[in-house]
Design a protein around this motif. Structure first.
Motif, PDB file in Angstrom:
ATOM      1  N   GLN A 272      -7.248   0.734  -9.035  1.00  0.00           N
ATOM      2  CA  GLN A 272      -6.491   1.054  -7.818  1.00  0.00           C
ATOM      3  C   GLN A 272      -7.327   0.793  -6.567  1.00  0.00           C
ATOM      4  O   GLN A 272      -6.826   0.252  -5.570  1.00  0.00           O
ATOM      5  CB  GLN A 272      -6.046   2.527  -7.851  1.00  0.00           C
ATOM      6  CG  GLN A 272      -5.048   2.871  -8.930  1.00  0.00           C
ATOM      7  CD  GLN A 272      -3.673   2.304  -8.669  1.00  0.00           C
ATOM      8  OE1 GLN A 272      -3.344   1.915  -7.552  1.00  0.00           O
ATOM      9  NE2 GLN A 272      -2.845   2.250  -9.704  1.00  0.00           N
TER      10      GLN A 272
ATOM     11  N   MET B  47       0.840  -1.191   0.000  1.00  0.00           N
ATOM     12  CA  MET B  47       0.000   0.000   0.000  1.00  0.00           C
ATOM     13  C   MET B  47       0.877   1.244   0.000  1.00  0.00           C
ATOM     14  O   MET B  47       1.839   1.329   0.761  1.00  0.00           O
ATOM     15  CB  MET B  47      -0.912   0.014   1.229  1.00  0.00           C
ATOM     16  CG  MET B  47      -1.921   1.143   1.241  1.00  0.00           C
ATOM     17  SD  MET B  47      -2.808   1.222   2.813  1.00  0.00           S
ATOM     18  CE  MET B  47      -3.482  -0.439   2.911  1.00  0.00           C
ATOM     19  N   GLU B  48       0.553   2.207  -0.853  1.00  0.00           N
ATOM     20  CA  GLU B  48       1.303   3.446  -0.940  1.00  0.00           C
ATOM     21  C   GLU B  48       0.382   4.621  -0.635  1.00  0.00           C
ATOM     22  O   GLU B  48      -0.851   4.479  -0.635  1.00  0.00           O
ATOM     23  CB  GLU B  48       1.912   3.600  -2.336  1.00  0.00           C
ATOM     24  CG  GLU B  48       2.864   2.468  -2.714  1.00  0.00           C
ATOM     25  CD  GLU B  48       3.390   2.623  -4.126  1.00  0.00           C
ATOM     26  OE1 GLU B  48       3.244   3.722  -4.708  1.00  0.00           O
ATOM     27  OE2 GLU B  48       3.932   1.642  -4.654  1.00  0.00           O
TER      28      GLU B  48
ATOM     29  N   HIS C  32      -2.513   5.324  -2.940  1.00  0.00           N
ATOM     30  CA  HIS C  32      -3.730   4.537  -2.778  1.00  0.00           C
ATOM     31  C   HIS C  32      -4.672   5.218  -1.789  1.00  0.00           C
ATOM     32  O   HIS C  32      -5.898   5.229  -1.978  1.00  0.00           O
ATOM     33  CB  HIS C  32      -3.395   3.123  -2.291  1.00  0.00           C
ATOM     34  CG  HIS C  32      -2.655   2.308  -3.300  1.00  0.00           C
ATOM     35  ND1 HIS C  32      -1.355   1.920  -3.110  1.00  0.00           N
ATOM     36  CD2 HIS C  32      -3.031   1.810  -4.494  1.00  0.00           C
ATOM     37  CE1 HIS C  32      -0.954   1.204  -4.157  1.00  0.00           C
ATOM     38  NE2 HIS C  32      -1.947   1.134  -5.013  1.00  0.00           N
TER      39      HIS C  32
ATOM     40  N   ASP D 282      -7.649  -2.957  -6.102  1.00  0.00           N
ATOM     41  CA  ASP D 282      -6.403  -3.505  -5.559  1.00  0.00           C
ATOM     42  C   ASP D 282      -6.296  -3.233  -4.061  1.00  0.00           C
ATOM     43  O   ASP D 282      -5.837  -4.084  -3.289  1.00  0.00           O
ATOM     44  CB  ASP D 282      -5.198  -2.894  -6.282  1.00  0.00           C
ATOM     45  CG  ASP D 282      -5.068  -3.373  -7.712  1.00  0.00           C
ATOM     46  OD1 ASP D 282      -5.710  -4.382  -8.059  1.00  0.00           O
ATOM     47  OD2 ASP D 282      -4.337  -2.718  -8.492  1.00  0.00           O
ATOM     48  N   LEU D 283      -6.725  -2.046  -3.656  1.00  0.00           N
ATOM     49  CA  LEU D 283      -6.677  -1.686  -2.239  1.00  0.00           C
ATOM     50  C   LEU D 283      -7.607  -2.591  -1.435  1.00  0.00           C
ATOM     51  O   LEU D 283      -7.235  -3.084  -0.361  1.00  0.00           O
ATOM     52  CB  LEU D 283      -7.071  -0.219  -2.056  1.00  0.00           C
ATOM     53  CG  LEU D 283      -7.066   0.329  -0.621  1.00  0.00           C
ATOM     54  CD1 LEU D 283      -5.674   0.212  -0.003  1.00  0.00           C
ATOM     55  CD2 LEU D 283      -7.539   1.783  -0.619  1.00  0.00           C
ATOM     56  N   GLU D 284      -8.801  -2.820  -1.941  1.00  0.00           N
ATOM     57  CA  GLU D 284      -9.742  -3.695  -1.248  1.00  0.00           C
ATOM     58  C   GLU D 284      -9.197  -5.121  -1.162  1.00  0.00           C
ATOM     59  O   GLU D 284      -9.353  -5.786  -0.133  1.00  0.00           O
ATOM     60  CB  GLU D 284     -11.093  -3.676  -1.969  1.00  0.00           C
ATOM     61  CG  GLU D 284     -11.844  -2.359  -1.805  1.00  0.00           C
ATOM     62  CD  GLU D 284     -13.176  -2.365  -2.532  1.00  0.00           C
ATOM     63  OE1 GLU D 284     -14.173  -1.868  -1.975  1.00  0.00           O
ATOM     64  OE2 GLU D 284     -13.225  -2.876  -3.669  1.00  0.00           O
ATOM     65  N   ASN D 285      -8.567  -5.574  -2.234  1.00  0.00           N
ATOM     66  CA  ASN D 285      -7.989  -6.922  -2.215  1.00  0.00           C
ATOM     67  C   ASN D 285      -6.864  -7.022  -1.184  1.00  0.00           C
ATOM     68  O   ASN D 285      -6.738  -8.033  -0.481  1.00  0.00           O
ATOM     69  CB  ASN D 285      -7.453  -7.278  -3.603  1.00  0.00           C
ATOM     70  CG  ASN D 285      -8.565  -7.518  -4.606  1.00  0.00           C
ATOM     71  OD1 ASN D 285      -9.698  -7.806  -4.221  1.00  0.00           O
ATOM     72  ND2 ASN D 285      -8.258  -7.381  -5.890  1.00  0.00           N
ATOM     73  N   GLU D 286      -6.047  -5.972  -1.096  1.00  0.00           N
ATOM     74  CA  GLU D 286      -4.951  -5.996  -0.130  1.00  0.00           C
ATOM     75  C   GLU D 286      -5.472  -6.000   1.298  1.00  0.00           C
ATOM     76  O   GLU D 286      -4.916  -6.661   2.180  1.00  0.00           O
ATOM     77  CB  GLU D 286      -4.044  -4.786  -0.347  1.00  0.00           C
ATOM     78  CG  GLU D 286      -2.837  -4.770   0.572  1.00  0.00           C
ATOM     79  CD  GLU D 286      -1.846  -3.677   0.239  1.00  0.00           C
ATOM     80  OE1 GLU D 286      -0.940  -3.443   1.053  1.00  0.00           O
ATOM     81  OE2 GLU D 286      -1.986  -3.060  -0.835  1.00  0.00           O
ATOM     82  N   LEU D 287      -6.562  -5.268   1.537  1.00  0.00           N
ATOM     83  CA  LEU D 287      -7.135  -5.202   2.881  1.00  0.00           C
ATOM     84  C   LEU D 287      -8.072  -6.373   3.175  1.00  0.00           C
ATOM     85  O   LEU D 287      -8.501  -6.560   4.318  1.00  0.00           O
ATOM     86  CB  LEU D 287      -7.910  -3.886   3.057  1.00  0.00           C
ATOM     87  CG  LEU D 287      -7.085  -2.597   2.999  1.00  0.00           C
ATOM     88  CD1 LEU D 287      -7.991  -1.386   2.985  1.00  0.00           C
ATOM     89  CD2 LEU D 287      -6.127  -2.532   4.188  1.00  0.00           C
ATOM     90  N   SER D 288      -8.427  -7.101   2.116  1.00  0.00           N
ATOM     91  CA  SER D 288      -9.366  -8.229   2.244  1.00  0.00           C
ATOM     92  C   SER D 288     -10.706  -7.778   2.819  1.00  0.00           C
ATOM     93  O   SER D 288     -11.307  -8.461   3.661  1.00  0.00           O
ATOM     94  CB  SER D 288      -8.760  -9.340   3.127  1.00  0.00           C
ATOM     95  OG  SER D 288      -7.585  -9.847   2.554  1.00  0.00           O
TER      96      SER D 288
END
Length: 295
Positions: free
Chosen positions: A35, A1-2, A5, A38-44
């Motif tokens: 984007q 995460m940057e 995002h 991707d953020l939602e996927n990273e945070l699950s």
């Protein structure tokens, strides 16, 4: 995460609309959607509910919005504090600009600022409006001069109109009206018009439409330039006509002529844009001098 995002998420969360947020962020809607996904996927976790009547923040999204705003604000304050208090030498004042403005009030402001604060280095970066907005967000520049900015920038930044300049026509020197001292814009109604790329100059084509509608016609925008220089080059080769702020006369424009407009008398804004947070060192002093030129 940057951090980007978080910036993208905050924009979408505030607008609850991908299209409006994309315009505000100066990126394409598909890229913004990716984007966020991707953020939602990273945070699950789902941050937004995609409903038929628009977006809605989930409970997780509401919580994350507060955290994201706090992180972005603390990040910016930390960087500015370090620059202001812990560097061994003054950081340069970094100015982003479009070339039409340099020959206008900006040159006078820089001369006055240099006399008052000779110890301050000033760095210049010629940038398109979309590049300027990104650089303001990232701290790459301290202030931007971008001509007519989109109205929604005022939600995020300080926006000040410094000067109003008349809109004029740009024609090839072989155009039948090239030798006229002035024309009515309606005389160009049947012409092909050169517009500006929405990626580099967002909102400019809306301005072109506004001016032409005042003259009683809808312009045929058939080519789009990504800079003032390329717009002038397209007109020079007979690809169409254009309208530009009168400041553009200071730019090199071989094989083209600028012609004043009698009707409609329409004005473009030359604006300064900077962040709402505490100004970087010396920016407040630069603004004091700059605002002396406000008309």
């Amino acid at each position: 995460m940057e951090l980007r995002h978080l910036k993208y998420f905050v924009a979408v969360a505030e607008d609850l609309n991908f299209s409006r947020a994309a315009v505000r962020l100066y990126i394409s809607q598909p890229a913004l959607s990716r984007q966020i996904k991707d953020l939602e996927n990273e945070l699950s976790v789902m941050l937004f509910l995609r409903q038929s009547d628009g977006l809605k923040l989930t409970e997780a999204g509401k919580f994350f919005l507060e955290q994201a705003k706090d992180i972005l604000n603390r990040s910016y304050v930390s960087v500015q504090t370090i620059k202001a208090n812990y560097t061994n030498q003054d950081q340069p004042l970094v100015i982003g600009y479009i070339p039409t403005i340099l020959q206008s009030f900006l040159g006078q402001t820089l001369q006055s600022f240099g006399l008052a604060y000779p110890q301050v280095a000033v760095s210049f970066r010629e940038m398109s409006p979309s590049e300027q907005v990104k650089a303001l967000r990232d701290g790459g520049i301290n202030i931007a001069f971008m001509g007519n900015p989109p109205d929604n920038l005022e939600e995020e930044f300080m926006v000040k109109c410094i000067k109003k300049v008349p809109i004029i026509a740009l024609l090839s020197n072989q155009h039948p009206l090239a030798n006229q001292a002035s024309i009515n814009l309606a005389e160009l109604a049947s012409e092909k018009f050169i517009g500006m790329s929405e990626e580099t100059f967002p909102g400019r084509n809306d301005r072109i439409h506004d001016v032409c509608r005042c003259a009683g016609f809808i312009p045929n925008l058939h080519l789009f330039a990504d800079s003032h220089a390329s717009m002038i080059a397209l007109v020079a080769t007979g690809q169409g006509v254009a309208i530009m702020p009168s400041e553009a006369e200071a730019l090199p424009h071989p094989q083209t002529v600028f012609v004043k407009l009698n009707h409609p008398l329409y004005y473009s804004r030359s604006t300064a844009v900077w962040r709402k947070e505490t100004p970087a060192k010396y920016l407040d002093k630069f603004l004091t001098i700059l605002l002396n030129y406000v008309e």
